[in-house]
Design a protein around this motif. Sequence first.
Motif, PDB file in Angstrom:
ATOM      1  N   GLY A 100       6.949   5.424  -0.547  1.00  0.00           N
ATOM      2  CA  GLY A 100       7.451   5.664  -1.708  1.00  0.00           C
ATOM      3  C   GLY A 100       8.393   4.540  -2.556  1.00  0.00           C
ATOM      4  O   GLY A 100       9.909   5.073  -2.610  1.00  0.00           O
ATOM      5  N   ALA A 101       7.877   3.734  -2.405  1.00  0.00           N
ATOM      6  CA  ALA A 101       9.503   2.584  -2.599  1.00  0.00           C
ATOM      7  C   ALA A 101       9.529   2.260  -4.193  1.00  0.00           C
ATOM      8  O   ALA A 101       9.445   1.446  -4.794  1.00  0.00           O
ATOM      9  N   PRO A 130      -0.560   4.921   7.938  1.00  0.00           N
ATOM     10  CA  PRO A 130      -0.972   6.321   7.759  1.00  0.00           C
ATOM     11  C   PRO A 130      -0.915   6.605   7.209  1.00  0.00           C
ATOM     12  O   PRO A 130      -1.179   6.716   6.019  1.00  0.00           O
ATOM     13  N   ALA A 131      -2.624   7.652   6.893  1.00  0.00           N
ATOM     14  CA  ALA A 131      -3.225   8.397   6.097  1.00  0.00           C
ATOM     15  C   ALA A 131      -2.624   8.550   4.978  1.00  0.00           C
ATOM     16  O   ALA A 131      -1.855   9.036   4.066  1.00  0.00           O
ATOM     17  N   ASP A 132      -1.548   9.498   5.587  1.00  0.00           N
ATOM     18  CA  ASP A 132      -0.812  10.481   4.645  1.00  0.00           C
ATOM     19  C   ASP A 132       0.482   9.491   4.269  1.00  0.00           C
ATOM     20  O   ASP A 132       0.858  10.281   2.868  1.00  0.00           O
ATOM     21  N   LEU A 182      -1.013   6.634   1.954  1.00  0.00           N
ATOM     22  CA  LEU A 182      -1.915   6.431   0.849  1.00  0.00           C
ATOM     23  C   LEU A 182      -0.774   6.713  -0.144  1.00  0.00           C
ATOM     24  O   LEU A 182      -1.395   6.208  -1.168  1.00  0.00           O
ATOM     25  N   GLU A 183      -0.548   8.048  -0.672  1.00  0.00           N
ATOM     26  CA  GLU A 183      -0.761   8.266  -1.887  1.00  0.00           C
ATOM     27  C   GLU A 183      -0.035   7.685  -2.529  1.00  0.00           C
ATOM     28  O   GLU A 183       1.177   7.729  -3.665  1.00  0.00           O
ATOM     29  N   ALA A 184       1.857   7.899  -2.107  1.00  0.00           N
ATOM     30  CA  ALA A 184       3.176   7.443  -2.279  1.00  0.00           C
ATOM     31  C   ALA A 184       2.735   5.885  -2.257  1.00  0.00           C
ATOM     32  O   ALA A 184       2.859   5.276  -3.730  1.00  0.00           O
ATOM     33  N   GLN A 185       1.934   5.068  -1.771  1.00  0.00           N
ATOM     34  CA  GLN A 185       1.451   3.781  -2.041  1.00  0.00           C
ATOM     35  C   GLN A 185       0.256   3.610  -2.796  1.00  0.00           C
ATOM     36  O   GLN A 185       1.134   2.928  -4.249  1.00  0.00           O
ATOM     37  N   ALA A 186      -0.438   4.218  -3.327  1.00  0.00           N
ATOM     38  CA  ALA A 186      -1.563   4.602  -4.954  1.00  0.00           C
ATOM     39  C   ALA A 186      -0.140   4.559  -5.980  1.00  0.00           C
ATOM     40  O   ALA A 186      -0.432   4.501  -6.707  1.00  0.00           O
ATOM     41  N   ALA A 187       0.911   5.677  -6.012  1.00  0.00           N
ATOM     42  CA  ALA A 187       1.371   5.683  -6.892  1.00  0.00           C
ATOM     43  C   ALA A 187       2.087   4.686  -7.591  1.00  0.00           C
ATOM     44  O   ALA A 187       2.211   4.476  -9.175  1.00  0.00           O
ATOM     45  N   ILE A 188       2.614   3.385  -6.427  1.00  0.00           N
ATOM     46  CA  ILE A 188       2.920   2.090  -6.989  1.00  0.00           C
ATOM     47  C   ILE A 188       2.191   1.880  -7.751  1.00  0.00           C
ATOM     48  O   ILE A 188       2.359   0.920  -8.391  1.00  0.00           O
ATOM     49  N   PHE A 189       0.941   1.759  -6.748  1.00  0.00           N
ATOM     50  CA  PHE A 189       0.144   0.941  -7.726  1.00  0.00           C
ATOM     51  C   PHE A 189      -0.313   1.349  -9.324  1.00  0.00           C
ATOM     52  O   PHE A 189      -0.526   0.783 -10.154  1.00  0.00           O
ATOM     53  N   ASP A 190      -0.332   2.685  -9.766  1.00  0.00           N
ATOM     54  CA  ASP A 190      -0.540   3.211 -10.626  1.00  0.00           C
ATOM     55  C   ASP A 190       0.456   2.629 -11.632  1.00  0.00           C
ATOM     56  O   ASP A 190       0.117   2.154 -13.046  1.00  0.00           O
ATOM     57  N   ALA A 240     -10.869   1.796   6.600  1.00  0.00           N
ATOM     58  CA  ALA A 240     -11.916   2.540   7.491  1.00  0.00           C
ATOM     59  C   ALA A 240     -11.837   4.085   7.068  1.00  0.00           C
ATOM     60  O   ALA A 240     -12.744   4.913   7.208  1.00  0.00           O
ATOM     61  N   ASP A 241     -10.552   4.415   6.662  1.00  0.00           N
ATOM     62  CA  ASP A 241     -10.636   6.080   6.440  1.00  0.00           C
ATOM     63  C   ASP A 241     -10.568   6.139   4.972  1.00  0.00           C
ATOM     64  O   ASP A 241     -10.633   7.357   4.497  1.00  0.00           O
ATOM     65  N   CYS A 242     -11.211   5.141   3.939  1.00  0.00           N
ATOM     66  CA  CYS A 242     -11.380   5.161   2.838  1.00  0.00           C
ATOM     67  C   CYS A 242     -12.922   6.441   2.718  1.00  0.00           C
ATOM     68  O   CYS A 242     -13.965   6.327   2.864  1.00  0.00           O
TER      69      CYS A 242
END
Length: 410
Positions: free
Chosen positions: A12-13, A186-188, A190-198, A223-225
Motif C-alpha cells: 500500500g505504498a 503474501p497473496a493477501d 497483492l491487491e495493494a500492489q496491483a493498485a500501485i500498478f494501476d 504460482a498462486d496466480c
Amino acid sequence: MNGSVKGRFGFGAAAAVTAAVASCAPAPIESRPAAPAKAEQRAPGRDAASLVTAADEVAGTIPANPHARDRAIMQEEAVKGWIALGDLGRAEAGMRRIGDWRRGEATALVAQARAARGEMDAARTLAAEARELAGREEDWKRDRIGAEVARTLAMTGDLGQVDGLVDPTAAAEAANVAAAVTAVVPADRLEAQAAIFDRAIAVGAFDLVRGGLDGYLAIMRRADCDDAWRTRAVKAIDGALPGLPYDLRVQYLVSLADALAVRGRADEARAALDRADAVMASAGFLPEDIVPIGAPIAAARTRLGDRDPARAALRALRATFERRREEVVNLRRATSWRALATGFMGLGDRADAEACFAAALEDGALNPNARPRAEDLCMTLLAMARSGFVPTEAMERRIDAIRAGLADPW
C-alpha cells in the motif's frame, strides 16, 4: 520472511508512488534483452566455459583509457555469461575486475544467482557488498545498483531492508523494485500492489507504464496466480500496450505469451505472439532492428513447441536481413546474426546456427577500430556459450585471428 515492507515499496505504498508519478517524465528506451533460448545440442560445459573465458579476456583488452565505460560493459557481460553457465566462482572473480559503477550492479546479479541456488548467506553477503558500492555512487547509478540489491533482498526474504535503496522519484528503478517485491509478497497483499500498478499505468508516463506492466507480469508468474488475477493482468497489459513504442510492444507481448504459457494458456500465448507479428509488420523498423526485435517472437514459439512456425519465422528474418544487410553499418550487423544463430540453436538447427555465427564473426571484424571489433567478438563468444554452440576448428582459427588483430587504433 524477515521484516515488513514499509514506505514506497510497501504494502500500500501509495504516497511514494504518487511522488514518483508527479516527478516522472518519459525516458529513453532501454529494452532489456530477452532470455537466451535453450539449446538442444548439449548442455553448457567445458567448451562453453572456454568461450566465456575468451570473452572475458577480450573484454580486458579494451584499454581503460579512454574506453573505461566500454570495457566495464563488456566485463559485466562476461559476468552474466558465467552466471548463465552456473560458474559463480568465476562470476565473482570477474565482477571484482570491473572498474566502474557496474561492479556494484554485477555484484548484485551474482548475489541473485546465489539466492536462486538457495545460498542465502552468500547472497546476503554479496548484497551488502553491492549496497556499499551503491553508496559510493550518485543519482541514477546508485539507484540502478540499488534496484538490483532490492531484487536480491526480495529473493532472500529480507524485504524489511528494501526501503531506502532507490530514490522514490527514480520512477523506472522504483517500479522495478515494486515488481520484484510483488513476486514474493503474501497473496493477501497483492491487491495493494496491483493498485500501485494501476495508478502507474493510468498516469501514462513511460517509466511508470513499464513498471506497471512488469508488476502485472510478476503477478502472472506467481504460482498462486488464479484465473481472476490472470484476467485482470492481461486486461491491464492490453490496455497499456498502445501507449508504448513498437519495439516495447513486441517485447511485452512476448513476455505476456511466456507468462500465459506458464499458466497453461497455450492458445492465448499464441494469440499474443500473433499480435507481436502484426506489430512487426506495421512498425517499419530499421533494417538493423528487424531481427533483434523479431527473433524473440520465434524463440517464444519454440518454447511453446511450435517449431515449424518458429523455423519459418527465423528463415524469413534471415532472408530479410541478408537482403538489407548493406543498409546496416558494419558495427551493428553482428547483433542480427547473433540473434538468428541463437534462435536456430534453440531449434537444434546447428547448420543454420553455424552459418549465422560465422557471419557474426566476419561482420563483427569489419570495423577499422579495435574497440567495436572487441565488443562484437566478446558478445558473439558469449552468445555461442549461452546457446550451447561449439565452434568448428575453422571458426576457432578465425576467432584467434580476430583476437590477434585487436590493436591500435582503438
